[in-house]
Design a protein around this motif. Structure first.
Motif, short mmCIF file in Angstrom:
data_model
loop_
_atom_site.label_atom_id
_atom_site.label_comp_id
_atom_site.label_asym_id
_atom_site.label_seq_id
_atom_site.Cartn_x
_atom_site.Cartn_y
_atom_site.Cartn_z
N PHE A 35 5.26 16.89 1.13
CA PHE A 35 4.57 15.66 0.35
C PHE A 35 3.50 14.32 1.81
CE2 PHE A 35 4.27 11.77 -1.39
CZ PHE A 35 3.38 11.84 -3.04
N LYS A 36 2.61 14.23 0.86
CA LYS A 36 1.49 13.63 1.56
C LYS A 36 1.41 12.82 1.21
CE LYS A 36 -0.16 17.22 4.81
NZ LYS A 36 0.68 18.27 4.74
N PRO A 37 0.23 11.47 1.28
CA PRO A 37 0.00 10.31 0.58
C PRO A 37 -0.84 10.82 -0.50
CG PRO A 37 0.99 9.75 3.04
CD PRO A 37 0.98 11.37 2.60
N LEU A 38 -0.81 9.90 -1.40
CA LEU A 38 -1.91 10.34 -2.56
C LEU A 38 -3.12 9.58 -2.44
CD1 LEU A 38 0.43 10.52 -5.88
CD2 LEU A 38 0.07 12.70 -4.14
N MET A 62 4.78 1.64 -7.86
CA MET A 62 4.48 0.52 -6.60
C MET A 62 4.80 1.91 -4.97
SD MET A 62 6.41 -2.58 -5.53
CE MET A 62 7.90 -1.52 -3.75
N ILE A 63 3.19 1.65 -4.36
CA ILE A 63 3.32 1.90 -3.07
C ILE A 63 3.53 0.34 -1.34
CG2 ILE A 63 1.88 2.67 -1.42
CD1 ILE A 63 0.93 5.00 -3.64
N SER A 64 4.26 0.96 -1.44
CA SER A 64 4.70 -0.65 -0.14
C SER A 64 4.15 0.54 1.63
CB SER A 64 5.47 -0.27 -0.10
OG SER A 64 6.02 0.25 0.61
N TYR A 65 3.00 0.03 2.01
CA TYR A 65 2.50 0.17 3.36
C TYR A 65 3.73 -0.68 4.02
CZ TYR A 65 0.08 0.26 7.46
OH TYR A 65 -0.24 0.67 8.74
N LEU A 85 13.55 6.15 -4.24
CA LEU A 85 12.00 5.50 -3.47
C LEU A 85 11.75 6.80 -1.88
CD1 LEU A 85 14.57 2.52 -1.60
CD2 LEU A 85 12.26 2.46 -2.78
N LEU A 86 10.35 7.19 -2.57
CA LEU A 86 10.09 8.81 -2.24
C LEU A 86 8.93 8.49 -0.87
CD1 LEU A 86 9.69 11.36 -2.31
CD2 LEU A 86 7.78 10.57 -3.41
N GLN A 87 9.64 8.45 0.67
CA GLN A 87 8.76 8.70 1.55
C GLN A 87 7.30 9.11 1.54
OE1 GLN A 87 9.92 6.08 3.50
NE2 GLN A 87 8.20 6.43 5.02
N ALA A 88 6.48 8.72 1.54
CA ALA A 88 5.10 9.32 1.69
C ALA A 88 4.51 9.84 3.04
CB ALA A 88 4.25 8.56 0.98
N HIS A 89 4.79 8.81 4.47
CA HIS A 89 4.07 8.66 5.13
C HIS A 89 5.05 7.79 6.27
CE1 HIS A 89 1.26 8.63 8.61
NE2 HIS A 89 1.07 7.10 8.84
N GLY A 90 5.22 8.96 7.51
CA GLY A 90 5.50 7.82 8.98
C GLY A 90 7.68 7.86 8.09
N CYS A 109 4.04 2.79 8.31
CA CYS A 109 4.78 4.19 6.98
C CYS A 109 4.05 3.78 5.68
CB CYS A 109 6.62 4.14 7.28
SG CYS A 109 7.51 3.01 6.65
N MET A 110 4.36 4.46 4.98
CA MET A 110 4.23 4.44 2.98
C MET A 110 5.33 4.60 2.01
SD MET A 110 0.75 5.05 1.79
CE MET A 110 -1.60 4.63 2.75
N THR A 111 6.01 3.90 1.40
CA THR A 111 7.38 4.56 0.60
C THR A 111 6.66 4.52 -1.11
OG1 THR A 111 8.58 3.63 2.17
CG2 THR A 111 9.18 4.07 0.32
N TYR A 112 6.93 5.65 -1.88
CA TYR A 112 6.65 5.11 -2.97
C TYR A 112 8.00 5.38 -3.59
CZ TYR A 112 1.95 7.71 -1.86
OH TYR A 112 1.37 8.36 -1.88
#
Length: 373
Positions: free
Chosen positions: A34-37, A115-118, A136-141, A197-200
């Motif tokens: 998975f990669k950030p959208l 929701m996306i949190s950076y 809580l889906l980890q998208a980056h980092g 990091c980014m978390t969805y």
């Protein structure tokens, strides 16, 4: 986006039976690769808009601060200890909406938003709990999560955030891109970014009964029918003028007890209430809408789909869309149920639609509620 096996080696039925509302579940590589959208710059642009709900949380020298959007300025990405949260990203990005719809093993009446949190290195929002289920889906980092089932949910006084006063973690995980953690309501958790990091966060609606009760009484106010007016032809001289007469109290109590509702009243209320767009959701129809004839021709070829901002529900003969409700016959319901469940109709399905349904679809197209496929 094709259907994803989100829950590892268990089925939605097993998840709902064994974990939903009960206990956490860590799913390694729920979405492999998975990669950030959305890139950071796009997320930051959304946070600047006055109709997008966003927050900036910072922690400096042990002091917490929270700023509500629009967020015109953000700290440098190299500065540690800050988090930007953007709600309802699914309303503004089609890929985010497609990801949210992967969680429709829970009904649309419960699914809320993405929701996306950076977070910069060390960023987080402190140990807290949510009143609803969350994935809580980890998208980056990487993000390190500490979680616990503690009963003490008392909060630190005087802070702009709801931070647990006595957080006692029981488990700890580091999530990498594609990993996902499910937490039931009121399960304490604290996530801290290890590097950028980014978390969805996929959240679910859980209205309080008080909120529902107040809204239902407002809804019922439009349908109450109590004819007549208070009168007291047998009135006696008042001994104590300031005292409310006993007979008056009894008469009014008797009349108010005539207010009744049944399951159908609750059905219509709930459908309208749950499908009502949030206060910051606005629809925009096509700048140059097609004529009704051209619309029907194009829809027959390309099909139709609901706008990502549209919520369509149904129960029995009642259909609800964006806070509006109407009763339909069996033929109309067959087509509208497909639209609600699949969120689209192809040309062949439209061929079965009655004139009433086609007229409604054209109106919804003009309003921006449905779009050509």
């Amino acid at each position: 986006m094709k259907k994803i096996q989100l829950l590892g080696d268990i089925t939605p039925a097993q998840f709902l039976r064994d974990y939903w509302h009960k206990k956490p579940l860590l799913i390694r590589q729920a979405i492999p690769g998975f990669k950030p959208l959305l890139k950071f710059d796009k997320l930051a642009e959304l946070a600047k808009l006055n109709y997008v709900e966003s927050r900036l949380v910072t922690q400096r020298n042990g002091q917490w601060d929270m700023q509500h959007g629009p967020l015109e300025q953000l700290p440098s990405r190299s500065e540690p200890g800050w988090t930007m949260l953007v709600q309802g990203v699914n309303l503004h990005d089609e890929r985010a909406d497609e990801l949210l719809r992967q969680f429709r093993f829970a009904p649309d009446a419960r699914l809320d938003d993405l929701m996306i949190s950076y977070a910069s290195d060390g960023g987080g929002v402190g140990p807290h709990f949510d009143s609803y289920d969350v994935f809580l889906l980890q998208a980056h980092g990487k993000r390190r999560w500490k979680i616990g089932s503690q009963q003490d949910l008392s909060l630190v006084d005087g802070l702009p955030l709801k931070i647990l006063a006595n957080f006692e973690p029981e488990e700890e995980f580091v999530l990498e891109p594609g990993d996902m953690l499910y937490l039931p309501p009121h399960y304490a958790h604290d996530g801290i970014a290890e590097g950028e990091c980014m978390t969805y966060s996929i959240g679910f609606r859980s209205p309080s009964f008080q909120e529902l009760g107040e809204a239902f009484l407002q809804f019922m106010a439009d349908s109450i029918d109590l004819p007549g007016r208070y009168a007291d032809p047998g009135l006696q001289p008042a001994k104590n003028p300031a005292e409310i007469p006993k007979d008056m109290l009894a008469t009014v109590t008797e009349e108010l007890n005539k207010v009744r509702w049944d399951e159908e009243d609750v059905t219509v209320f709930l459908g309208e209430y749950l499908s009502e767009p949030k206060h910051n959701v606005f629809f925009t129809g096509p700048a140059k809408p097609l004529t009704v004839g051209r619309f029907m021709e194009t829809a027959a070829k390309r099909g139709l789909k609901l706008s990502s901002k549209t919520l369509m529900l149904y129960r029995g003969k009642h259909v609800f869309i964006n806070g509006e409700s109407f009763a339909v016959g069996r033929a109309d319901k067959a087509v509208l149920d497909v639209l609600a469940n699949e969120r689209r109709l192809d040309g062949a399905q439209l061929a079965d639609a009655t004139d009433d349904v086609l007229e409604a679809l054209y109106t919804w197209y003009q309003d921006g509620w449905v779009e050509l496929g």
